[in-house]
Design an enzyme around this catalytic site. Structure first.
Site: not given
Length: 585
Positions: A122, A173, A188, A191
């Protein structure tokens, strides 16, 4: 995520398959199969398509504009699927998962229960309520062999590379490179999934800047011996390595190496003598340069095809190698490249349409490289690049055929083959066209995504598996696209650092580089050091060093076939945003 474990062979009621759809193929009754076929037909009437052995739960909310499921894929009960979803084979959307917006899944993608792939967003500008704001969609792309655990959220614009694993509850993200195991909010990398795979190569002591400077000094000090090793004084010709045949390319490689390391022509002849020997090899009728005959003179070319082109891959490459060697010697071709000059726009478009973009993107890109380079050489001589409108037709065809999701031309031949042909063909095509003529490449960010995904494939880029072509064909596109965008620049630099640290160790004193890795069990035509491998790796080292930011320590910069700068201004009658062309016969 579910375990997809075996269940008893007894019949199951309809709700069982909402939660265990992988059992449908072997446990459903005839009545249940008929109901599933009817459901898929209703969806197909709205434009959906299904491979063999697919299943869509009647309890799923499927309200798509585009739906394509590859074989053995399923959508489980209470999943919510809207927008445009394209999935390969063996993909699973598990119970209560949400897949919305523009979503592309590779083969073997597992989306865990309660996870959300949200390929839209949006607007939220302050001038109006959110519910009145427009929707935007960049889309989400997921590669092959990816496991997305339960309660994961993947946001719009993200690309998840091949072989990734995303831990439960993660919020993704940003893009994930291939083989990444990621978790957390925001997600994140933890490995590399390969675990026991090749360790990253550390930069040599003192940093890569000092390492490349030491290498360049070492190579310059040995350049004379390297060239003498491959010069045949009896015939006045060069060979790639001792014992190999004398070739046109070997002579060109010698000129390039001498220019890079000595800033002069090879010492065995004057610049004028080198140039005259190369100019004399050009066929005055076609403008191509055949391979050497057994007597050291020009060989014989095959007969032209119906469109006037002469299909000879070696002669086609000589348009590049001889033309740029002559540049370095302060000379030019004696004749225009007539097979390019006489090709009409219609014949050019027909030839482009006939190239093997799906099965052999490298050879298709190599042909474009040759034709575009021939056009550049013709303009250099003051001749027409090609028949009227042909050069514009080339860039028009390329501009309307590039894939917006990859930034490439053609496609990967198969998941098993990976992106090798696609990316290597991209290098050859853009080298001769966009790079040579100084034009921006289309979809630069998608190019970076595709090339980095390929650059993580251990079949081609693990330690001691790289050859010069494969590394060049990643390094140059990253460098070229990097002139337009900083998209994923840190990842491109990290890839370049790893490759650069490895290749600097491969120099063989007095002999240079082999085309391929040293390998085990001795040498071979690709592993033994020679002129081709040396010329290519010297240029690759500059590209990698520039991506890392230490190219100034080398003391050289390619000016020939692998030059980074454009060879010709883009202000030629070539539209910067090519318009569609008429492909009708």
């Amino acid at each position: 995520m579910n375990s997809e474990s075996s269940a008893p062979e007894a019949s199951a009621d309809d709700s069982y398959f909402d939660y265990c759809p992988w059992d449908f193929a072997r446990r459903a009754s005839e009545e249940q199969r008929a109901a599933q076929a009817a459901l898929q037909q209703r969806l197909a009437d709205g434009g959906a398509s299904f491979g063999p052995c697919c299943y869509v739960s009647p309890a799923a909310g499927v309200f798509t504009d585009v739906l394509r499921l590859g074989e053995n894929s399923y959508i489980a009960g209470h999943a919510y699927v809207t927008g445009e979803m394209t999935a390969g084979a063996d993909c699973t959307v598990n119970p209560y998962a949400t897949v919305r917006g523009r979503i592309v899944l590779g083969d073997g993608v597992r989306i865990g229960a309660h996870s959300s792939l949200l390929g839209f967003n949006h607007g939220f500008a302050p001038d109006r309520p959110v519910h009145r704001q427009p929707l935007t969609s960049k889309g989400i792309t997921v590669g092959d062999d990816v496991w997305i655990g339960s309660h994961v959220v993947v946001l719009d614009g993200v690309t998840i590379g091949d072989h990734c694993v995303v831990g439960a509850g993660a919020v993704v993200t940003k893009d994930l490179p291939p083989w990444t195991i990621a978790a957390g909010n925001p997600a994140r990398p933890l490995r590399d999934r390969r675990g026991q795979g090749p360790a990253r190569v550390r930069a040599p002591e003192g940093g890569l800047g000092d390492a490349v400077a030491r290498f360049a000094d070492r190579a310059r000090g040995q350049a004379g011996d390297l060239l003498a090793r491959n010069w045949n004084a009896d015939t006045g010709r060069y060979r790639d390595r001792p014992g190999a045949a004398e070739t046109v390319r070997a002579h060109c490689d010698a000129v390039e190496i001498a220019d890079l390391l000595l800033h002069s022509p090879p010492p065995h002849l004057s610049a004028a003598e080198h140039a005259e020997r190369l100019r004399a090899l050009q066929d005055p009728v076609s403008g191509l340069v055949p391979e050497l005959a057994s007597d050291g003179g020009p060989g014989v070319l095959p007969a032209p095809a119906a469109d006037g082109w002469i299909d000879d891959g070696t002669a086609e490459y000589h348009v590049l190698s001889v033309g740029y060697a002559l540049d370095l010697l302060g000379s030019r071709f004696a004749h225009p490249v007539h097979v390019v000059r006489h090709m009409t726009a219609d014949r050019l478009v027909a030839r482009l349409d006939s190239l093997p973009w799906r099965t052999g993107a490298w050879s298709a890109g190599a042909w474009v490289d040759c034709w575009a380079t021939g056009a550049h050489r013709n303009l250099e001589l003051g001749a027409e690049a090609g028949a009227p409108g042909a050069l514009e037709a080339l860039f028009g065809w390329l501009g309307t055929r590039v894939g917006p999701w990859t930034g490439m031309w053609g496609e990967a031949a198969s998941p098993a083959a990976g992106r090798l042909q696609l990316v290597n063909g991209y290098y050859r095509l853009t080298r001769g066209s966009f790079a040579q003529f100084g034009l921006p490449v289309p979809y630069a960010e998608r190019v970076v995504d595709t090339v980095l995904a390929h650059g993580g494939d251990p079949r081609w880029f693990a330690a001691d598996r790289q050859n010069a072509c494969n590394v060049l064909d990643v390094a140059h596109p990253l460098w070229l696209a990097g002139q337009q965008t900083r998209h994923r620049a840190a990842e491109a630099r990290a890839w370049a650092e790893e490759q650069l640290a490895q290749v600097l160790e491969r120099w063989r004193d007095g002999a240079g580089f082999g085309f391929g890795p040293p390998g085990e069990g001795g040498g071979g035509p690709g592993r033994d050091p020679g002129l081709q491998g040396t010329e290519m790796w010297l240029a690759i080292i500059w590209l990698l060093a520039d991506l890392v930011g230490v190219a100034d320590r080398l003391g050289y910069r390619a000016r020939g076939i692998h030059r980074p700068e454009a060879a010709r201004s883009a202000a030629l009658r070539i539209p910067s945003h090519p318009a569609p062309i008429d492909n009708s016969p």
